[in-house]
Every structure is written in structure tokens, then in C-alpha cells.
Design an enzyme around this catalytic site. Structure first.
Site, PDB file in Angstrom:
ATOM      1  N   GLY A 196       0.826  -1.198   0.000  1.00  9.32           N
ATOM      2  CA  GLY A 196       0.000   0.000   0.000  1.00  9.32           C
ATOM      3  C   GLY A 196       0.860   1.247   0.000  1.00  9.32           C
ATOM      4  O   GLY A 196       1.697   1.422   0.881  1.00  9.32           O
ATOM      5  N   TYR A 228       4.536  -9.240  -5.079  1.00  7.34           N
ATOM      6  CA  TYR A 228       4.427 -10.155  -3.937  1.00  7.34           C
ATOM      7  C   TYR A 228       5.554 -11.179  -3.857  1.00  7.34           C
ATOM      8  O   TYR A 228       5.828 -11.727  -2.787  1.00  7.34           O
ATOM      9  CB  TYR A 228       3.069 -10.856  -3.950  1.00  7.34           C
ATOM     10  CG  TYR A 228       1.961  -9.954  -3.436  1.00  7.34           C
ATOM     11  CD1 TYR A 228       1.809  -9.713  -2.086  1.00  7.34           C
ATOM     12  CD2 TYR A 228       1.090  -9.325  -4.322  1.00  7.34           C
ATOM     13  CE1 TYR A 228       0.819  -8.873  -1.610  1.00  7.34           C
ATOM     14  CE2 TYR A 228       0.088  -8.481  -3.861  1.00  7.34           C
ATOM     15  CZ  TYR A 228      -0.041  -8.262  -2.502  1.00  7.34           C
ATOM     16  OH  TYR A 228      -1.026  -7.425  -2.033  1.00  7.34           O
ATOM     17  N   ARG A 230     -18.693   0.844  10.561  1.00 11.64           N
ATOM     18  CA  ARG A 230     -17.576  -0.069  10.791  1.00 11.64           C
ATOM     19  C   ARG A 230     -17.791  -1.402  10.075  1.00 11.64           C
ATOM     20  O   ARG A 230     -16.840  -2.022   9.628  1.00 11.64           O
ATOM     21  CB  ARG A 230     -17.379  -0.291  12.291  1.00 11.64           C
ATOM     22  CG  ARG A 230     -17.017   0.987  13.013  1.00 11.64           C
ATOM     23  CD  ARG A 230     -16.839   0.791  14.511  1.00 11.64           C
ATOM     24  NE  ARG A 230     -15.677  -0.012  14.794  1.00 11.64           N
ATOM     25  CZ  ARG A 230     -15.746  -1.199  15.374  1.00 11.64           C
ATOM     26  NH1 ARG A 230     -16.899  -1.707  15.717  1.00 11.64           N
ATOM     27  NH2 ARG A 230     -14.645  -1.886  15.623  1.00 11.64           N
ATOM     28  N   ASN A 253     -12.493  -4.240   3.746  1.00 10.52           N
ATOM     29  CA  ASN A 253     -11.093  -4.529   4.037  1.00 10.52           C
ATOM     30  C   ASN A 253     -10.844  -5.985   4.387  1.00 10.52           C
ATOM     31  O   ASN A 253      -9.709  -6.465   4.257  1.00 10.52           O
ATOM     32  CB  ASN A 253     -10.584  -3.588   5.131  1.00 10.52           C
ATOM     33  CG  ASN A 253     -10.285  -2.209   4.570  1.00 10.52           C
ATOM     34  OD1 ASN A 253     -10.011  -2.063   3.384  1.00 10.52           O
ATOM     35  ND2 ASN A 253     -10.350  -1.195   5.413  1.00 10.52           N
ATOM     36  N   THR A 264      -4.212  -1.876   8.455  1.00 12.35           N
ATOM     37  CA  THR A 264      -5.521  -1.655   7.839  1.00 12.35           C
ATOM     38  C   THR A 264      -6.652  -1.781   8.863  1.00 12.35           C
ATOM     39  O   THR A 264      -6.669  -2.703   9.676  1.00 12.35           O
ATOM     40  CB  THR A 264      -5.731  -2.681   6.708  1.00 12.35           C
ATOM     41  OG1 THR A 264      -4.713  -2.506   5.730  1.00 12.35           O
ATOM     42  CG2 THR A 264      -7.084  -2.500   6.061  1.00 12.35           C
ATOM     43  N   ASN A 265      -7.593  -0.844   8.816  1.00 14.54           N
ATOM     44  CA  ASN A 265      -8.730  -0.853   9.740  1.00 14.54           C
ATOM     45  C   ASN A 265      -9.951  -1.535   9.140  1.00 14.54           C
ATOM     46  O   ASN A 265     -10.094  -1.589   7.918  1.00 14.54           O
ATOM     47  CB  ASN A 265      -9.087   0.587  10.133  1.00 14.54           C
ATOM     48  CG  ASN A 265      -8.216   1.094  11.262  1.00 14.54           C
ATOM     49  OD1 ASN A 265      -7.977   0.381  12.227  1.00 14.54           O
ATOM     50  ND2 ASN A 265      -7.750   2.321  11.148  1.00 14.54           N
ATOM     51  N   ASP A 310      -3.336   4.749  20.258  1.00  7.08           N
ATOM     52  CA  ASP A 310      -4.221   5.287  21.295  1.00  7.08           C
ATOM     53  C   ASP A 310      -3.450   5.478  22.600  1.00  7.08           C
ATOM     54  O   ASP A 310      -3.621   6.472  23.308  1.00  7.08           O
ATOM     55  CB  ASP A 310      -5.393   4.332  21.544  1.00  7.08           C
ATOM     56  CG  ASP A 310      -6.171   4.027  20.295  1.00  7.08           C
ATOM     57  OD1 ASP A 310      -7.010   4.848  19.895  1.00  7.08           O
ATOM     58  OD2 ASP A 310      -5.939   2.955  19.707  1.00  7.08           O
ATOM     59  N   THR A 311      -2.598   4.501  22.907  1.00  2.00           N
ATOM     60  CA  THR A 311      -1.774   4.574  24.116  1.00  2.00           C
ATOM     61  C   THR A 311      -0.807   5.745  24.044  1.00  2.00           C
ATOM     62  O   THR A 311      -0.644   6.493  25.018  1.00  2.00           O
ATOM     63  CB  THR A 311      -0.997   3.254  24.305  1.00  2.00           C
ATOM     64  OG1 THR A 311      -1.934   2.198  24.548  1.00  2.00           O
ATOM     65  CG2 THR A 311      -0.019   3.338  25.464  1.00  2.00           C
ATOM     66  N   ARG A 322      -1.157   8.462  22.365  1.00  2.00           N
ATOM     67  CA  ARG A 322      -1.928   9.711  22.488  1.00  2.00           C
ATOM     68  C   ARG A 322      -2.298   9.990  23.938  1.00  2.00           C
ATOM     69  O   ARG A 322      -2.207  11.124  24.410  1.00  2.00           O
ATOM     70  CB  ARG A 322      -3.173   9.623  21.608  1.00  2.00           C
ATOM     71  CG  ARG A 322      -2.853   9.738  20.121  1.00  2.00           C
ATOM     72  CD  ARG A 322      -4.050   9.417  19.245  1.00  2.00           C
ATOM     73  NE  ARG A 322      -3.765   9.720  17.833  1.00  2.00           N
ATOM     74  CZ  ARG A 322      -4.430   9.234  16.806  1.00  2.00           C
ATOM     75  NH1 ARG A 322      -5.456   8.406  17.019  1.00  2.00           N
ATOM     76  NH2 ARG A 322      -4.104   9.571  15.570  1.00  2.00           N
ATOM     77  N   HIS A 365      -9.504  -1.262  19.096  1.00  2.00           N
ATOM     78  CA  HIS A 365      -9.075   0.015  18.513  1.00  2.00           C
ATOM     79  C   HIS A 365     -10.338   0.646  17.935  1.00  2.00           C
ATOM     80  O   HIS A 365     -10.661   0.514  16.756  1.00  2.00           O
ATOM     81  CB  HIS A 365      -8.030  -0.193  17.420  1.00  2.00           C
ATOM     82  CG  HIS A 365      -7.634   1.087  16.727  1.00  2.00           C
ATOM     83  ND1 HIS A 365      -7.153   2.179  17.401  1.00  2.00           N
ATOM     84  CD2 HIS A 365      -7.683   1.443  15.415  1.00  2.00           C
ATOM     85  CE1 HIS A 365      -6.905   3.158  16.540  1.00  2.00           C
ATOM     86  NE2 HIS A 365      -7.234   2.730  15.322  1.00  2.00           N
TER      87      HIS A 365
END
Length: 320
Positions: A12, A69, A94, A101, A125-126, A154-155, A157, A181
Site C-alpha cells: 500500500g 508479492y 464499521r 477490508n 488496515t482498519n 491510542d496509548t 496519544r 481500537h
């Protein structure tokens, strides 16, 4: 084939992938960085641009190039950033994002496993917990070698917000954001401290009259990503450095403890769902999952995350 030391493949070349490439390059630990993207011209432009930074003093002479690849065959680390992400103004659906995804991840993992099952794979990727679960449980790939970035950002931040408020170095603030997450992520306030000072004592010992507002602090940490999205159109720097933190831990076999996403196998009584708990990161990937002491309330919140994620896995019909 045995992995080549310090060869990193990034799948990506979008905003996140290119930021990860530049962040890994800046670390000075990778000897070769290969970028894979369906948009070959975009990948060529990103690698060409970054390659010219290697001419400057104190910049590592890294080989940057576009690949495919087959380059995964001898990669030490593969970083998965491909797939659509949330755009400014879009409603956060979501399940819809997960459906898209999951499809992308199935294609990517099918391609990777044609060439290797030895590389450490870092999933960005989310929704990262869902995609990490899929990668760990549907492709006969060693689970410990697949690491979701999870709540690492997150941690970071949360620690930054507390450090700024109480005027101390962010690296002296400890504690985690764990679980999903996403919306049900929670802070382990029972563990949060600065240089051994419990968070409840911050206002007394760190020169501030205001005690920690736990709800407001956690909300700010969780909402920061959406705020950045609204302000600049995408997020990149924070997640890129989070990925690089994991890359460094793997390449140097650091045995660092980081909150990352992985499938639980009975930790805290939770099974068959991927979410973030503290893990020991080594050259083998996740060498140990740690059941750090949590309060009863925190364990309950971890179970809320597990139930939320489990429902999505069931809705997508991918939970084994």
C-alpha cells in the site's frame, strides 16, 4: 526461504503506506524497503522521492524500490496498509468498512502465503482487530508472526495528553489503552503513572492544581484520530511512527512490551477474538502475551470490547 535481515515490504502506497515508508527509512534500520501497490506509478513516485533523501549525511543508504508479492519471499517484515479508509464527512460504518477490508486482506494474505510464512506481518488496515483476526486464523500462518497495531497509537496519544498537561516528558508516562481500537477502547487507570507516581497524585506532585479528569482524557485520546481526519483529511504521522516502533522492536529483538492486537487464547478469560493487550515483541513477532494486573472494572471493559468485536466477526461470518 530464510528471510533477508532488514528487508521490509510495505503493501500500500497511500497516505499511510508512504508515511510508514518514510518513517521506517528515518529509523536507519532497514537495508531494503520494497513497496507494493496496484497503482504502480504512485508507488514509483513515492520510492523515487524518498530515495533521494539517502544522499544526505546521516541518512542511511537504503535501497528503495517498487516490487511485487514475490518480494515477500525473503522479507523479514511485511507491513499491510492497503484498503479503503474513512474519509472526512463520511459516516463511520464499521461493518461496511470491515466488509471491504476483509476482502482486501483475503487477497493480500493469499498472495503473501504463496511466497512466505516466515516474515513478521504488521497489520495496519482498519478495522485492525477484525483484519488481524482474519489474517491470524484463516491462512495457516504462525499467529505469533502477525501483529495488529491495535491500541498502540491510542496509548501514545493518552500518554502525550497527560505529559502535556503535567509538563513532563511523554516517555516518563506509563499505562495503556487496551481492548478494541475503536469506541470501546479503555484506559488502564489502575496502572497509569509517571515515573512511579500514580495518576491520582499527579496534581499534588507534578505542579498542577487539577487532578486527572479520566473521562475527558480518555475521550480526547480516542477522538484525536477523527479530529486529525477532519483537520487534514487523513491520519498518517502517528500511525507511521507506531508501525516503526514495532518494526524497531522486531529488527532489534528488543523484547519490548507494547499494546498490540492479537487473538486471545484464554487471557483474561477471553478466546477467539483479536484485541489489544500488552505483548512482548521480539524478532519472532509476539513472543508472549501478558496478563498484566487489571481491576475488575477494567476486565469488564475488556470483555465489552471482546463482545463488540465478536459480533462483527459473527456478522461477517469469519469467526472460527
Amino acid at each position: 526461504m530464510k528471510p533477508v535481515k532488514n528487508k521490509v515490504v510495505i503493501i500500500g502506497a497511500g497516505m499511510v503506506g508512504s508515511a510508514v515508508m518514510n518513517s521506517v527509512l528515518t529509523l536507519g534500520l532497514a537495508a531494503e524497503i520494497v513497496v507494493i501497490d496496484n497503482n504502480i506509478n504512485k508507488a514509483k513516485g513515492e520510492t523515487l522521492d524518498a530515495s533521494h533523501t539517502t544522499s544526505f549525511a546521516y541518512s542511511p543508504n537504503v535501497l528503495l524500490r517498487v516490487g511485487d508479492y514475490e518480494d515477500c519471499t525473503d522479507a523479514q517484515i511485511i507491513i499491510m496498509t492497503a484498503g479503503p479508509s474513512l474519509k472526512p464527512g463520511e459516516t463511520l460504518d464499521r461493518l461496511l468498512l470491515a466488509e471491504k477490508n476483509v476482502s482486501v486482506m483475503k487477497s493480500v494474505m493469499s498472495s503473501i502465503t504463496k511466497y512466505t510464512k516466515d516474515a513478521v506481518i504488521i497489520v495496519v488496515t482498519n478495522p485492525v482487530d477484525i483484519v488481524t483476526y482474519l489474517a491470524q486464523n484463516h491462512f495457516d500462518y504462525p499467529k505469533e508472526k502477525i501483529i495488529g497495531t491495535g491500541t498502540l497509537l491510542d496509548t501514545a496519544r493518552l500518554r502525550r495528553i497527560l505529559a502535556m498537561k503535567y509538563s513532563i516528558d511523554t516517555k516518563n508516562v506509563h499505562g495503556y489503552v487496551l481492548g478494541e481500537h475503536g469506541g470501546s477502547a479503555f484506559a488502564t487507570w489502575s496502572l497509569v503513572n509517571a515515573a512511579g507516581i500514580p495518576y491520582k497524585e499527579f496534581h499534588k506532585l507534578l505542579g498542577s492544581k487539577e487532578p486527572v479528569d479520566t473521562d475527558a482524557t480518555l475521550a480526547e485520546a480516542k477522538d484525536t484520530g477523527l479530529k486529525i481526519l477532519e483537520l487534514k483529511g487523513y491520519t498518517s504521522s502517528g500511525i507511521a511512527m507506531s508501525v516503526s516502533r514495532i518494526v524497531k522492536a522486531v529488527l532489534l529483538n528488543e523484547l519490548s512490551v507494547l499494546p498490540v492486537s492479537t487473538t486471545l487464547d484464554g487471557e483474561y478469560g477471553i478466546t477467539n477474538v483479536a484485541l489489544s493487550i500488552p505483548c512482548v515483541i521480539s524478532s519472532d513477532g509476539i513472543s508472549q502475551k501478558l496478563e498484566v494486573p487489571l481491576s475488575e472494572n477494567e476486565i469488564a471493559k475488556l470483555n465489552v470490547s471482546a463482545n463488540n468485536l465478536g459480533k462483527i466477526l459473527d456478522d461477517l461470518n469469519i469467526r472460527k
